[in-house]
Design an enzyme around this catalytic site. Structure first.
Site, PDB file in Angstrom:
ATOM      1  N   TYR A  69     -18.119   9.463   2.777  1.00 36.68           N
ATOM      2  CA  TYR A  69     -17.219   8.266   2.800  1.00 36.68           C
ATOM      3  C   TYR A  69     -18.146   6.916   2.390  1.00 36.68           C
ATOM      4  O   TYR A  69     -17.354   5.978   1.882  1.00 36.68           O
ATOM      5  CB  TYR A  69     -16.737   8.076   4.280  1.00 36.68           C
ATOM      6  CG  TYR A  69     -15.493   7.291   4.553  1.00 36.68           C
ATOM      7  CD1 TYR A  69     -14.366   7.433   3.753  1.00 36.68           C
ATOM      8  CD2 TYR A  69     -15.700   6.042   5.320  1.00 36.68           C
ATOM      9  CE1 TYR A  69     -13.232   6.681   4.119  1.00 36.68           C
ATOM     10  CE2 TYR A  69     -14.379   5.175   5.407  1.00 36.68           C
ATOM     11  CZ  TYR A  69     -13.331   5.717   4.822  1.00 36.68           C
ATOM     12  OH  TYR A  69     -12.041   4.947   5.151  1.00 36.68           O
ATOM     13  N   GLY A 121       0.753  -1.205  -0.035  1.00 31.64           N
ATOM     14  CA  GLY A 121       0.130   0.077  -0.014  1.00 31.64           C
ATOM     15  C   GLY A 121       0.946   1.281   0.125  1.00 31.64           C
ATOM     16  O   GLY A 121       0.256   2.358   0.433  1.00 31.64           O
ATOM     17  N   LEU A 163      -2.925  10.236  -1.188  1.00 35.93           N
ATOM     18  CA  LEU A 163      -3.894  10.016  -2.654  1.00 35.93           C
ATOM     19  C   LEU A 163      -5.399   9.733  -2.453  1.00 35.93           C
ATOM     20  O   LEU A 163      -6.050  10.150  -2.928  1.00 35.93           O
ATOM     21  CB  LEU A 163      -2.999   9.323  -3.461  1.00 35.93           C
ATOM     22  CG  LEU A 163      -2.030   9.814  -4.357  1.00 35.93           C
ATOM     23  CD1 LEU A 163      -1.297   8.626  -5.085  1.00 35.93           C
ATOM     24  CD2 LEU A 163      -2.381  10.666  -5.320  1.00 35.93           C
ATOM     25  N   LYS A 198     -14.969  -0.454   5.593  1.00 34.07           N
ATOM     26  CA  LYS A 198     -14.027  -0.387   7.006  1.00 34.07           C
ATOM     27  C   LYS A 198     -14.789  -1.217   7.982  1.00 34.07           C
ATOM     28  O   LYS A 198     -14.385  -1.831   8.846  1.00 34.07           O
ATOM     29  CB  LYS A 198     -13.603   0.897   7.391  1.00 34.07           C
ATOM     30  CG  LYS A 198     -13.025   1.895   6.287  1.00 34.07           C
ATOM     31  CD  LYS A 198     -11.654   1.037   5.989  1.00 34.07           C
ATOM     32  CE  LYS A 198     -10.492   1.671   5.404  1.00 34.07           C
ATOM     33  NZ  LYS A 198      -9.521   1.046   5.026  1.00 34.07           N
ATOM     34  N   LYS A 212      -3.703  13.511   4.534  1.00 29.76           N
ATOM     35  CA  LYS A 212      -3.672  14.017   3.207  1.00 29.76           C
ATOM     36  C   LYS A 212      -2.856  13.016   2.495  1.00 29.76           C
ATOM     37  O   LYS A 212      -1.785  13.130   2.497  1.00 29.76           O
ATOM     38  CB  LYS A 212      -3.009  15.289   3.054  1.00 29.76           C
ATOM     39  CG  LYS A 212      -3.973  16.459   3.595  1.00 29.76           C
ATOM     40  CD  LYS A 212      -3.307  17.810   3.487  1.00 29.76           C
ATOM     41  CE  LYS A 212      -4.337  18.889   4.179  1.00 29.76           C
ATOM     42  NZ  LYS A 212      -3.698  19.978   4.470  1.00 29.76           N
ATOM     43  N   SER A 223       2.102   8.187   1.731  1.00 30.44           N
ATOM     44  CA  SER A 223       1.147   6.953   2.277  1.00 30.44           C
ATOM     45  C   SER A 223       1.462   6.791   3.764  1.00 30.44           C
ATOM     46  O   SER A 223       2.531   6.677   4.218  1.00 30.44           O
ATOM     47  CB  SER A 223       1.747   5.844   1.436  1.00 30.44           C
ATOM     48  OG  SER A 223       1.143   6.061   0.214  1.00 30.44           O
ATOM     49  N   ILE A 224       0.407   6.154   4.198  1.00 29.79           N
ATOM     50  CA  ILE A 224       0.383   5.772   5.842  1.00 29.79           C
ATOM     51  C   ILE A 224       1.604   4.499   5.811  1.00 29.79           C
ATOM     52  O   ILE A 224       2.334   4.485   6.754  1.00 29.79           O
ATOM     53  CB  ILE A 224      -0.897   5.375   6.244  1.00 29.79           C
ATOM     54  CG1 ILE A 224      -1.920   6.527   6.354  1.00 29.79           C
ATOM     55  CG2 ILE A 224      -0.906   4.654   7.371  1.00 29.79           C
ATOM     56  CD1 ILE A 224      -3.165   6.183   6.723  1.00 29.79           C
ATOM     57  N   ALA A 242     -12.249   2.478  -3.750  1.00 28.77           N
ATOM     58  CA  ALA A 242     -13.391   2.308  -4.512  1.00 28.77           C
ATOM     59  C   ALA A 242     -13.552   3.395  -5.412  1.00 28.77           C
ATOM     60  O   ALA A 242     -12.688   4.331  -5.360  1.00 28.77           O
ATOM     61  CB  ALA A 242     -14.596   2.727  -3.267  1.00 28.77           C
TER      62      ALA A 242
HETATM   63  O1  0WD Z   1      -7.117   9.942   5.982  1.00 29.75           O
HETATM   64  C1  0WD Z   1      -6.364   8.640   5.434  1.00 29.75           C
HETATM   65  N1  0WD Z   1      -5.676   8.679   4.549  1.00 29.75           N
HETATM   66  C2  0WD Z   1      -6.820   7.654   6.048  1.00 29.75           C
HETATM   67  C3  0WD Z   1      -6.424   6.122   5.688  1.00 29.75           C
HETATM   68  C4  0WD Z   1      -7.382   7.418   7.367  1.00 29.75           C
HETATM   69  C5  0WD Z   1      -7.753   6.013   8.001  1.00 29.75           C
HETATM   70  C6  0WD Z   1      -7.522   4.770   7.176  1.00 29.75           C
HETATM   71  N2  0WD Z   1      -6.761   4.972   5.943  1.00 29.75           N
HETATM   72  C7  0WD Z   1      -6.513   3.867   5.213  1.00 29.75           C
HETATM   73  C8  0WD Z   1      -7.102   3.723   4.000  1.00 29.75           C
HETATM   74  O2  0WD Z   1      -8.497   3.402   3.755  1.00 29.75           O
HETATM   75  C9  0WD Z   1      -6.246   2.523   3.344  1.00 29.75           C
HETATM   76  O3  0WD Z   1      -6.652   1.413   3.815  1.00 29.75           O
HETATM   77  O4  0WD Z   1      -5.279   3.669   5.250  1.00 29.75           O
HETATM   78  C10 0WD Z   1      -4.733   3.005   4.070  1.00 29.75           C
HETATM   79  C11 0WD Z   1      -3.844   3.406   3.355  1.00 29.75           C
HETATM   80  O5  0WD Z   1      -4.206   4.456   2.878  1.00 29.75           O
HETATM   81  P1  0WD Z   1      -3.425   5.807   2.389  1.00 29.75           P
HETATM   82  O6  0WD Z   1      -2.007   5.848   2.936  1.00 29.75           O
HETATM   83  O7  0WD Z   1      -4.207   6.843   3.040  1.00 29.75           O
HETATM   84  O8  0WD Z   1      -3.682   6.011   0.755  1.00 29.75           O
HETATM   85  P2  0WD Z   1      -2.606   5.878  -0.292  1.00 29.75           P
HETATM   86  O9  0WD Z   1      -1.118   6.454   0.001  1.00 29.75           O
HETATM   87  O10 0WD Z   1      -3.350   6.310  -1.705  1.00 29.75           O
HETATM   88  O11 0WD Z   1      -2.213   4.357  -0.406  1.00 29.75           O
HETATM   89  C12 0WD Z   1      -3.285   3.556  -0.634  1.00 29.75           C
HETATM   90  C13 0WD Z   1      -2.814   2.345  -1.745  1.00 29.75           C
HETATM   91  C14 0WD Z   1      -3.072   2.656  -3.077  1.00 29.75           C
HETATM   92  O12 0WD Z   1      -2.663   3.743  -3.624  1.00 29.75           O
HETATM   93  P3  0WD Z   1      -3.349   4.492  -4.884  1.00 29.75           P
HETATM   94  O13 0WD Z   1      -3.532   5.822  -4.509  1.00 29.75           O
HETATM   95  O14 0WD Z   1      -2.512   4.147  -6.161  1.00 29.75           O
HETATM   96  O15 0WD Z   1      -4.954   3.846  -4.719  1.00 29.75           O
HETATM   97  O16 0WD Z   1      -3.609   1.275  -1.586  1.00 29.75           O
HETATM   98  C15 0WD Z   1      -3.229   0.426  -2.783  1.00 29.75           C
HETATM   99  C16 0WD Z   1      -2.332   1.178  -3.833  1.00 29.75           C
HETATM  100  O17 0WD Z   1      -0.992   1.487  -3.638  1.00 29.75           O
HETATM  101  N3  0WD Z   1      -4.086  -0.399  -3.633  1.00 29.75           N
HETATM  102  C17 0WD Z   1      -3.931  -1.398  -3.894  1.00 29.75           C
HETATM  103  N4  0WD Z   1      -2.839  -2.377  -3.679  1.00 29.75           N
HETATM  104  C18 0WD Z   1      -2.814  -3.630  -4.247  1.00 29.75           C
HETATM  105  N5  0WD Z   1      -4.051  -3.912  -4.946  1.00 29.75           N
HETATM  106  C19 0WD Z   1      -5.080  -1.883  -4.618  1.00 29.75           C
HETATM  107  C20 0WD Z   1      -5.139  -3.027  -5.349  1.00 29.75           C
HETATM  108  N6  0WD Z   1      -6.101  -3.511  -5.966  1.00 29.75           N
HETATM  109  N7  0WD Z   1      -5.795  -0.848  -4.940  1.00 29.75           N
HETATM  110  C21 0WD Z   1      -5.409   0.085  -3.880  1.00 29.75           C
END
Ligand code: 0WD
Length: 267
Positions: A156, A13, A195, A163, A193, A19-20, A95
């Site tokens: 959301y 991820g 993606l 979730k 903040k 990214s988190i 989503a």
């Molecule tokens: O405020 C937030 N950012 C919060 C995020 C608050 C609380 C929870 N979260 C959760 C998200 O729901 C997610 O489960 O933390 C997790 C990580 O999210 P993130 O760090 O906020 O977001 P991001 O940096 O976009 O990473 C999520 C990644 C994807 O990135 P993109 O932006 O390309 O969709 O999830 C991965 C991908 O790298 N991802 C996948 N990995 C493998 N197969 C797939 C997939 N099909 N789809 C998305």
């Protein structure tokens, strides 16, 4: 000596340095863990390779979790690269953007399926497939959730439903894997903040509000999530499983928002 010295962690991820999962990976590395990474698609490969290099790893593998064959190939690759490992970080959710525009009532069947598949089923599929590689190592699995699982967060939508299912999945999996000596937990993180966050209509307003009214009055950082992740995946948390830990500066404990400001203004 770091608390994760001698541990091998697979991090999923990472899309970029916001990214988190990046915050978690950095904290794990600081605590002595060896790291391997997956990326979702070709577009993310170079960025994840850079992160891996920065964190002392050359183990990077493509895994789109909506494909069973990718998860199986990941297992084979990890088995060849490490043989066995200790920690899986599942930091994945998706989503289609349209699903965040209206209300839950507007959710499409396809959007629902995709959200549940990528954001929830993937945790079950990965856990099942990778479990044999944790044999005898008291493994730990971590996933990421959000408050929208518990309460209505406008826009959301289907991700809130996903979730809620994810948090429930954590409890069921905790029961299943305990017999092998492994644990699984979730961190419910406050808004950050990234993606993924920017797909949610009105995210900046949500972020502004949450930051202002939480007891500390500040935003949370990926480093703060990383530090909690270290604890949950370390032997210090050996009696904690099936849990959802809020890393949100206490936002979720509040019942009434903004009252203090109003009182001060009127005094
Ligand atoms: O405020 C937030 N950012 C919060 C995020 C608050 C609380 C929870 N979260 C959760 C998200 O729901 C997610 O489960 O933390 C997790 C990580 O999210 P993130 O760090 O906020 O977001 P991001 O940096 O976009 O990473 C999520 C990644 C994807 O990135 P993109 O932006 O390309 O969709 O999830 C991965 C991908 O790298 N991802 C996948 N990995 C493998 N197969 C797939 C997939 N099909 N789809 C998305």
């Amino acid at each position: 000596m770091g608390v994760l010295e001698g541990k091998r962690a697979l991090i999923t991820g990472i899309a970029n340095e916001r990214s988190i999962a990046y915050g978690i990976a950095k904290a794990f590395r600081r605590e002595g863990a060896e790291l391997a990474f997956t990326y979702a698609n070709e577009k993310l490969k170079a960025r994840v390779e850079e992160v891996a290099q920065e964190l002392g790893s050359n183990l990077v593998f493509e895994c789109d979790v909506s494909k069973d064959e990718h998860i199986k190939a990941l297992k084979d690759w990890l088995s060849e690269s490490w043989g066995s490992f200790d920690i899986l970080v599942h930091s994945i959710a998706f989503a289609p953007k349209e699903e965040f525009k209206g209300g839950v009532i507007d959710t499409s069947r396809e959007g629902f399926k995709v959200a549940m598949d990528v954001s929830v089923y993937s945790l079950i599929g990965m856990t099942r497939e990778l479990l044999p590689l944790m044999e005898g190592r008291e493994g730990s699995i971590l996933t990421l959730s959000y408050y929208g699982a518990e309460k209505v967060v406008p826009h959301y939508n289907v991700m809130g439903i996903a979730k809620a299912a994810l948090e429930c999945t954590v409890r069921y999996l905790a029961y299943d894997i305990a017999k092998h000596g492994h644990r699984i937990n979730a961190i419910s993180a406050g808004p950050i903040k990234t993606l993924a966050a920017y797909s949610i209509t009105g995210f900046h307003l949500l972020m502004e509000h949450t930051t202002k009214v939480n007891p500390f009055g500040r935003a949370i950082t990926i480093e703060e999530v990383g530090d909690t992740a270290v604890f949950l995946c370390s032997p210090w948390a050996r009696a904690i499983t099936g849990e959802v830990v809020h890393v949100d500066n206490g936002y979720h404990i509040m019942g009434v928002f903004g009252r203090e400001e109003e009182i001060r203004r009127r005094d």
